[in-house]
Design a protein around this motif. Structure first.
Motif, PDB file in Angstrom:
ATOM      1  N   PRO A  55      42.494  69.866  89.435  1.00  0.00           N
ATOM      2  CA  PRO A  55      41.255  70.382  88.858  1.00  0.00           C
ATOM      3  C   PRO A  55      41.503  70.783  87.399  1.00  0.00           C
ATOM      4  N   SER A  56      40.547  70.490  86.491  1.00  0.00           N
ATOM      5  CA  SER A  56      40.747  70.791  85.066  1.00  0.00           C
ATOM      6  C   SER A  56      41.218  72.218  84.836  1.00  0.00           C
ATOM      7  N   GLY A  57      40.679  73.141  85.625  1.00  0.00           N
ATOM      8  CA  GLY A  57      41.030  74.557  85.476  1.00  0.00           C
ATOM      9  C   GLY A  57      42.510  74.830  85.708  1.00  0.00           C
ATOM     10  N   ASP A  58      43.177  73.936  86.432  1.00  0.00           N
ATOM     11  CA  ASP A  58      44.601  74.138  86.733  1.00  0.00           C
ATOM     12  C   ASP A  58      45.518  73.343  85.800  1.00  0.00           C
ATOM     13  N   ALA A  59      44.918  72.548  84.903  1.00  0.00           N
ATOM     14  CA  ALA A  59      45.721  71.613  84.107  1.00  0.00           C
ATOM     15  C   ALA A  59      46.752  72.336  83.250  1.00  0.00           C
ATOM     16  N   GLU A  60      46.310  73.397  82.583  1.00  0.00           N
ATOM     17  CA  GLU A  60      47.215  74.111  81.687  1.00  0.00           C
ATOM     18  C   GLU A  60      48.419  74.673  82.446  1.00  0.00           C
ATOM     19  N   LYS A  61      48.101  75.271  83.590  1.00  0.00           N
ATOM     20  CA  LYS A  61      49.148  75.847  84.428  1.00  0.00           C
ATOM     21  C   LYS A  61      50.113  74.747  84.901  1.00  0.00           C
ATOM     22  N   ALA A  62      49.539  73.600  85.278  1.00  0.00           N
ATOM     23  CA  ALA A  62      50.377  72.492  85.760  1.00  0.00           C
ATOM     24  C   ALA A  62      51.322  72.036  84.650  1.00  0.00           C
ATOM     25  N   LEU A  63      50.799  71.919  83.429  1.00  0.00           N
ATOM     26  CA  LEU A  63      51.634  71.466  82.314  1.00  0.00           C
ATOM     27  C   LEU A  63      52.753  72.462  82.044  1.00  0.00           C
ATOM     28  N   ARG A  64      52.427  73.742  82.195  1.00  0.00           N
ATOM     29  CA  ARG A  64      53.452  74.760  81.988  1.00  0.00           C
ATOM     30  C   ARG A  64      54.566  74.618  83.031  1.00  0.00           C
ATOM     31  N   VAL A  65      54.156  74.463  84.300  1.00  0.00           N
ATOM     32  CA  VAL A  65      55.142  74.317  85.381  1.00  0.00           C
ATOM     33  C   VAL A  65      56.009  73.079  85.160  1.00  0.00           C
ATOM     34  N   LEU A  66      55.368  71.979  84.736  1.00  0.00           N
ATOM     35  CA  LEU A  66      56.130  70.743  84.501  1.00  0.00           C
ATOM     36  C   LEU A  66      57.103  70.930  83.341  1.00  0.00           C
ATOM     37  N   GLY A  67      56.645  71.656  82.319  1.00  0.00           N
ATOM     38  CA  GLY A  67      57.506  71.934  81.165  1.00  0.00           C
ATOM     39  C   GLY A  67      58.739  72.722  81.584  1.00  0.00           C
TER      40      GLY A  67
ATOM     41  N   ALA B  85      59.560  65.068  94.978  1.00  0.00           N
ATOM     42  CA  ALA B  85      59.755  66.441  95.457  1.00  0.00           C
ATOM     43  C   ALA B  85      59.978  67.389  94.281  1.00  0.00           C
ATOM     44  N   ALA B  86      60.711  66.910  93.270  1.00  0.00           N
ATOM     45  CA  ALA B  86      60.991  67.762  92.108  1.00  0.00           C
ATOM     46  C   ALA B  86      59.718  68.048  91.311  1.00  0.00           C
ATOM     47  N   ILE B  87      58.761  67.125  91.347  1.00  0.00           N
ATOM     48  CA  ILE B  87      57.502  67.325  90.616  1.00  0.00           C
ATOM     49  C   ILE B  87      56.537  68.188  91.428  1.00  0.00           C
ATOM     50  N   PHE B  88      56.289  67.748  92.656  1.00  0.00           N
ATOM     51  CA  PHE B  88      55.189  68.363  93.409  1.00  0.00           C
ATOM     52  C   PHE B  88      55.586  69.650  94.135  1.00  0.00           C
ATOM     53  N   GLY B  89      56.885  69.851  94.334  1.00  0.00           N
ATOM     54  CA  GLY B  89      57.346  71.108  94.929  1.00  0.00           C
ATOM     55  C   GLY B  89      56.940  72.312  94.079  1.00  0.00           C
ATOM     56  N   PRO B  90      57.372  72.344  92.818  1.00  0.00           N
ATOM     57  CA  PRO B  90      57.020  73.483  91.964  1.00  0.00           C
ATOM     58  C   PRO B  90      55.502  73.636  91.760  1.00  0.00           C
ATOM     59  N   LEU B  91      54.774  72.511  91.728  1.00  0.00           N
ATOM     60  CA  LEU B  91      53.314  72.605  91.569  1.00  0.00           C
ATOM     61  C   LEU B  91      52.701  73.277  92.793  1.00  0.00           C
ATOM     62  N   ALA B  92      53.192  72.901  93.977  1.00  0.00           N
ATOM     63  CA  ALA B  92      52.673  73.499  95.207  1.00  0.00           C
ATOM     64  C   ALA B  92      52.997  74.988  95.249  1.00  0.00           C
ATOM     65  N   GLU B  93      54.211  75.337  94.838  1.00  0.00           N
ATOM     66  CA  GLU B  93      54.592  76.754  94.836  1.00  0.00           C
ATOM     67  C   GLU B  93      53.702  77.562  93.907  1.00  0.00           C
ATOM     68  N   SER B  94      53.177  76.907  92.878  1.00  0.00           N
ATOM     69  CA  SER B  94      52.272  77.607  91.955  1.00  0.00           C
ATOM     70  C   SER B  94      50.814  77.481  92.415  1.00  0.00           C
ATOM     71  N   HIS B  95      50.614  77.044  93.663  1.00  0.00           N
ATOM     72  CA  HIS B  95      49.276  76.925  94.260  1.00  0.00           C
ATOM     73  C   HIS B  95      48.356  76.000  93.478  1.00  0.00           C
ATOM     74  N   ILE B  96      48.938  74.939  92.917  1.00  0.00           N
ATOM     75  CA  ILE B  96      48.110  73.955  92.222  1.00  0.00           C
ATOM     76  C   ILE B  96      47.816  72.819  93.185  1.00  0.00           C
ATOM     77  N   ASN B  97      46.515  72.541  93.343  1.00  0.00           N
ATOM     78  CA  ASN B  97      46.089  71.543  94.303  1.00  0.00           C
ATOM     79  C   ASN B  97      46.113  70.158  93.665  1.00  0.00           C
ATOM     80  N   VAL B  98      47.094  69.364  94.030  1.00  0.00           N
ATOM     81  CA  VAL B  98      47.191  68.019  93.473  1.00  0.00           C
ATOM     82  C   VAL B  98      46.380  67.077  94.348  1.00  0.00           C
ATOM     83  N   ASP B  99      45.629  66.176  93.684  1.00  0.00           N
ATOM     84  CA  ASP B  99      44.761  65.306  94.464  1.00  0.00           C
ATOM     85  C   ASP B  99      45.285  63.866  94.476  1.00  0.00           C
ATOM     86  N   MET B 100      44.811  63.031  93.556  1.00  0.00           N
ATOM     87  CA  MET B 100      45.243  61.630  93.573  1.00  0.00           C
ATOM     88  C   MET B 100      46.656  61.525  93.022  1.00  0.00           C
TER      89      MET B 100
END
Ligand code: ASP
Ligand code: MG
Length: 424
Positions: free
Chosen positions: A329-341, A295-310
């Motif tokens: 999607p590769s296009g969202d990778a940078e944003k995802a890394l920022r959110v995780l950071g 929940a701590a990982i995928f919650g913030p990603l979802a809030e940033s509208h990042i579509n997580v697949d596998m």
């Protein structure tokens, strides 16, 4: 006599000659005595041009929408379909057919207020049906509807497929024909595997997977609607001679029928191979193995509208630390890394690793439900070609395999032939 909804995509109405050609397809069905409604896209390239114009306008300062007012975006981009509906009505009238154009608001096609990506809530098909019974052809502008604020709305890119299926459901059509620039749905992308075969039939669920996984024939939402309302949907070509033999066949027109699983008598175990390019893999190393980590990982990603697949989580060795891997999607990778950071403390991981340019190939077929060994066949075939598998996910009717980008075409061809899809 039947009631038919015919939908023509952008390339089918790309210029005036093509629009006249579309009119001949419509005339064929009208002459056969059917009740017809037509749904049209904008001329090919038009929507891109309109979107480009909006994006190049100055931005509103201090407004709470970051780019532009989505209601005005809709007012602009919905115009492409208005043009083609009028032009086709004129072409039909010139052939002696009683035709009338309809904009989304005139029917009305009621949508929610998610401007730019609205969902259809309700269609009042009453007046259209009454006119169809009188022999009038309704030429409907696809892609658009009327929001709760009584303003134009649009359904997201590719949305005229959804307009067509929704109208077919609303008027209880016997068939919804989606005319496009390919002559059906293939076992895989023929540009990669020339031995790909056109399918005579494909189940709704399989088509939903194919469409979600990158086979761009239909908007995913249209397939969902077709499945829910059991709309028999044909994918067929508008480029064939409208009056060639068999084109007006009521039960078996040329093309691919998307239908209920029960209707497919000789079901193969595997129906098709799809692929999605430009996936990125992200791994979080040495996470705490405790409730709430996902929940701590995928919650913030979802809030940033990042579509997580596998998503793959390892079982931890010692019960305290674990690894989590997922794709975006590769296009969202940078944003995802920022959110995780930003959430590193809260999540509690050690390091994050990422890799872009990956490809997901998928094996699809409802027959998998009742057959064992389908996945093992894929793994063996890929191994023989020296293709390394980075992640695997499965559902009842699908196996998805993540691999390195450069192997995409080889993997698609390998999977296509290992299930005998290249043999008719
Ligand atoms: N014209 C719209 C688009 O290009 C809708 C459609 O063609 O389905 O996305
Ligand atoms: Mg389309």
């Amino acid at each position: 006599m039947a009631r038919i909804v015919m939908k023509f995509g952008g390339t089918s109405v790309a210029d005036l000659d093509r629009i006249k050609n579309v009119a001949r397809h419509v005339k064929r069905e009208v002459d056969a005595g059917h009740e017809v409604a037509v749904v049209v896209s904008a001329m090919s390239g038009k929507t891109n041009e309109l979107v480009g114009w909006v994006q190049n306008m100055p931005k509103v300062s201090g407004a709470n929408h970051s780019i532009y007012d989505a209601r005005e975006y809709d007012a602009v981009v919905a115009s492409g379909e208005q043009v083609t509906s009028g032009l086709l009505a004129i072409a039909l009238q010139a052939m002696g057919i009683n035709a009338r154009s309809w904009q989304g608001w005139q029917i009305p096609i009621r949508t929610d207020n998610a401007h730019g990506a609205a969902r259809i809530l309700e269609i009042d098909g009453g007046e259209m049906v009454r006119r169809m019974k009188e022999g009038q052809v309704a030429v409907v502008a696809g892609f658009q509807g009327l929001g709760p604020d009584n303003r134009l709305s649009t359904l997201g890119r590719g949305g005229s497929d959804t307009s067509a299926v929704a109208i077919a459901a609303a008027v209880k059509a016997d068939r919804c024909d989606i005319y496009t620039d390919v002559d059906g749905v293939y076992t895989t992308d023929p540009r990669i595997e020339p031995k790909a075969r056109r399918l005579k039939k494909i189940a709704f669920e399989e088509m939903l997977e194919m469409a979600s996984l990158g086979a761009k024939v239909l908007q995913v939402r249209s397939v969902e609607l077709a499945m829910v309302f059991k709309v028999r949907t044909f994918v067929r070509s508008s480029f064939e001679d409208p009056d060639a033999p068999g084109m007006g066949d009521l039960l078996n027109p040329p093309g691919t029928l998307i239908c209920d699983e029960e209707e497919i008598v000789e079901q193969e175990v595997v129906t098709g191979i799809a692929y999605a390019k430009d996936e990125a893999q992200i791994s979080l190393r040495r996470l705490d193995d405790r409730p709430g980590v996902s929940a701590a990982i995928f919650g913030p990603l979802a809030e940033s509208h990042i579509n997580v697949d596998m998503i793959v989580q390892n079982i931890s060795e010692d019960g305290s630390k674990t690894d989590m891997t997922f794709t975006v999607p590769s296009g969202d990778a940078e944003k995802a890394l920022r959110v995780l950071g930003e959430n590193k403390e809260k999540i509690g991981y050690d390091v994050v690793q990422s890799e872009s340019g990956l490809v997901k190939v998928s094996v699809i077929g409802v027959g998998m439900r009742s057959h064992a060994g389908v996945a093992a066949t894929a793994f063996r075939a890929l191994a023989e070609k020296g293709i390394n598998i980075k992640a695997i996910t499965t559902s009842e009717i699908k196996i998805s395999i993540l691999i390195d980008g450069p192997y995409a075409e080889l993997a698609v061809r390998t999977l296509h032939s290992c299930y005998g899809l290249d043999k008719s």
